[in-house]
Design a protein around this motif. Structure first.
Motif, PDB file in Angstrom:
ATOM      1  N   SER A  76      25.990  32.953  20.219  1.00 61.50           N
ATOM      2  CA  SER A  76      26.384  34.090  19.375  1.00 61.50           C
ATOM      3  C   SER A  76      27.861  34.009  18.999  1.00 61.50           C
ATOM      4  CB  SER A  76      26.108  35.412  20.090  1.00 61.50           C
ATOM      5  OG  SER A  76      27.101  35.687  21.068  1.00 61.50           O
ATOM      6  N   GLY A  77      28.594  33.075  19.646  1.00 64.88           N
ATOM      7  CA  GLY A  77      30.017  32.929  19.353  1.00 64.88           C
ATOM      8  C   GLY A  77      30.905  33.889  20.121  1.00 64.88           C
ATOM      9  N   ARG A  78      30.331  34.609  21.062  1.00 65.92           N
ATOM     10  CA  ARG A  78      31.100  35.563  21.859  1.00 65.92           C
ATOM     11  C   ARG A  78      31.098  35.141  23.322  1.00 65.92           C
ATOM     12  NH1 ARG A  78      27.866  40.747  20.556  1.00 65.92           N
ATOM     13  NH2 ARG A  78      26.264  39.175  20.332  1.00 65.92           N
ATOM     14  N   PRO A  79      32.100  35.577  24.068  1.00 64.95           N
ATOM     15  CA  PRO A  79      32.098  35.288  25.503  1.00 64.95           C
ATOM     16  C   PRO A  79      31.131  36.211  26.236  1.00 64.95           C
ATOM     17  CG  PRO A  79      34.018  36.582  24.948  1.00 64.95           C
ATOM     18  CD  PRO A  79      33.323  36.259  23.640  1.00 64.95           C
ATOM     19  N   LEU A  80      30.719  35.767  27.398  1.00 65.73           N
ATOM     20  CA  LEU A  80      29.936  36.578  28.328  1.00 65.73           C
ATOM     21  C   LEU A  80      30.888  37.010  29.435  1.00 65.73           C
ATOM     22  CD1 LEU A  80      27.144  37.627  29.336  1.00 65.73           C
ATOM     23  CD2 LEU A  80      26.927  35.462  30.574  1.00 65.73           C
ATOM     24  N   THR A  81      30.923  38.287  29.727  1.00 70.37           N
ATOM     25  CA  THR A  81      31.774  38.793  30.802  1.00 70.37           C
ATOM     26  C   THR A  81      30.894  39.453  31.858  1.00 70.37           C
ATOM     27  OG1 THR A  81      32.140  40.931  29.717  1.00 70.37           O
ATOM     28  CG2 THR A  81      33.741  39.180  29.266  1.00 70.37           C
ATOM     29  N   LEU A  82      31.414  39.476  33.072  1.00 67.69           N
ATOM     30  CA  LEU A  82      30.722  40.167  34.158  1.00 67.69           C
ATOM     31  C   LEU A  82      31.707  40.429  35.274  1.00 67.69           C
ATOM     32  CD1 LEU A  82      29.728  38.027  36.761  1.00 67.69           C
ATOM     33  CD2 LEU A  82      28.773  37.002  34.715  1.00 67.69           C
ATOM     34  N   SER A  83      31.334  41.344  36.130  1.00 63.98           N
ATOM     35  CA  SER A  83      32.142  41.697  37.296  1.00 63.98           C
ATOM     36  C   SER A  83      31.215  41.793  38.497  1.00 63.98           C
ATOM     37  CB  SER A  83      32.815  43.059  37.112  1.00 63.98           C
ATOM     38  OG  SER A  83      33.657  43.053  36.002  1.00 63.98           O
TER      39      SER A  83
ATOM     40  N   GLU B 104      41.346  45.713  43.231  1.00 66.01           N
ATOM     41  CA  GLU B 104      41.088  46.156  44.599  1.00 66.01           C
ATOM     42  C   GLU B 104      39.608  46.047  44.978  1.00 66.01           C
ATOM     43  OE1 GLU B 104      41.691  50.259  47.202  1.00 66.01           O
ATOM     44  OE2 GLU B 104      42.360  50.183  45.122  1.00 66.01           O
ATOM     45  N   HIS B 105      38.702  46.197  43.989  1.00 68.18           N
ATOM     46  CA  HIS B 105      37.270  46.271  44.280  1.00 68.18           C
ATOM     47  C   HIS B 105      36.409  45.209  43.606  1.00 68.18           C
ATOM     48  CE1 HIS B 105      38.110  50.076  46.172  1.00 68.18           C
ATOM     49  NE2 HIS B 105      38.607  50.557  45.046  1.00 68.18           N
ATOM     50  N   PHE B 106      36.901  44.615  42.527  1.00 66.12           N
ATOM     51  CA  PHE B 106      36.049  43.753  41.716  1.00 66.12           C
ATOM     52  C   PHE B 106      36.673  42.392  41.418  1.00 66.12           C
ATOM     53  CE2 PHE B 106      34.742  48.069  40.663  1.00 66.12           C
ATOM     54  CZ  PHE B 106      33.370  47.977  40.846  1.00 66.12           C
ATOM     55  N   VAL B 107      35.793  41.421  41.224  1.00 69.28           N
ATOM     56  CA  VAL B 107      36.143  40.109  40.703  1.00 69.28           C
ATOM     57  C   VAL B 107      35.567  40.067  39.296  1.00 69.28           C
ATOM     58  CG1 VAL B 107      35.866  37.623  40.981  1.00 69.28           C
ATOM     59  CG2 VAL B 107      35.944  39.095  43.005  1.00 69.28           C
ATOM     60  N   ASN B 108      36.365  39.634  38.326  1.00 69.11           N
ATOM     61  CA  ASN B 108      35.933  39.620  36.913  1.00 69.11           C
ATOM     62  C   ASN B 108      35.861  38.205  36.402  1.00 69.11           C
ATOM     63  OD1 ASN B 108      36.067  42.612  36.600  1.00 69.11           O
ATOM     64  ND2 ASN B 108      38.199  42.219  37.112  1.00 69.11           N
ATOM     65  N   TYR B 109      34.804  37.939  35.636  1.00 69.99           N
ATOM     66  CA  TYR B 109      34.561  36.619  35.079  1.00 69.99           C
ATOM     67  C   TYR B 109      34.433  36.715  33.576  1.00 69.99           C
ATOM     68  CZ  TYR B 109      33.131  35.595  39.901  1.00 69.99           C
ATOM     69  OH  TYR B 109      33.108  35.443  41.261  1.00 69.99           O
ATOM     70  N   ARG B 110      34.796  35.637  32.908  1.00 74.08           N
ATOM     71  CA  ARG B 110      34.619  35.538  31.456  1.00 74.08           C
ATOM     72  C   ARG B 110      34.178  34.109  31.170  1.00 74.08           C
ATOM     73  NH1 ARG B 110      37.442  34.051  26.782  1.00 74.08           N
ATOM     74  NH2 ARG B 110      37.144  35.465  25.027  1.00 74.08           N
TER      75      ARG B 110
END
Length: 160
Positions: free
Chosen positions: A118-125, A149-155
């Motif tokens: 789709s040309g967009r990144p996928l993000t998640l936490s 403090e609570h989350f790890v974020n990915y892209r």
């Protein structure tokens, strides 16, 4: 490109597809959410049943849910927020008896390919205290873009 159109794995075993409105059972979805995530929510924020139900219903909209099928059997679901600049994976939950079988890994590969196209990144936490999920995402080759403090974020960037 419609991110939520059905996707089938190369071997035709796993399919991601919309949950028919007639089959959408928010109580069952919340039950799996609680079963899967309470152990991380509780030590992080505390678990208040009423608050969690309200938050679940407000945060995870019916249109965002996609079922994970193995053959014709629904074994879990994902919640995807299809946004202009990105696609955010809010949830990936499997029934406990289907965990550890490689289904989640295959689902992630399917989602990463579809979103990248789709040309967009996928993000998640994920919760910082969810070491199993952190190992899972590391095994997939995902890199941490930030932590709080609570989350790890990915892209996961789109491959063009």
């Amino acid at each position: 490109m419609n991110i939520k159109q059905p996707i089938t794995s190369d071997d035709d075993v796993i399919t991601l597809g919309p949950i028919p409105k007639s089959a959408l059972d928010k109580h069952a979805l919340f039950s799996l959410y609680e079963q899967s995530l309470r152990q991380y929510v509780e030590p992080t924020f505390g678990w208040d049943e009423d608050f969690q139900r309200e938050r679940f219903n407000a945060s995870y909209l019916d249109r965002d849910f996609i079922s994970i099928y193995v053959g014709s059997l629904a074994v879990g679901y994902v919640s995807l927020k299809d946004e202009v600049e990105r696609v955010h994976l809010s949830l990936l939950l499997l029934q406990p008896e289907y965990c550890g079988r490689g289904i989640g890994q295959r689902v992630m590969h399917m989602l990463m390919a579809r979103v990248s196209a789709s040309g967009r990144p996928l993000t998640l936490s994920c919760f910082l205290c969810n070491q199993g999920a952190i190992r899972f995402y590391k095994k997939l080759g995902l890199s941490v873009v930030s932590e709080d403090e609570h989350f790890v974020n990915y892209r996961i960037p789109a491959i063009r």
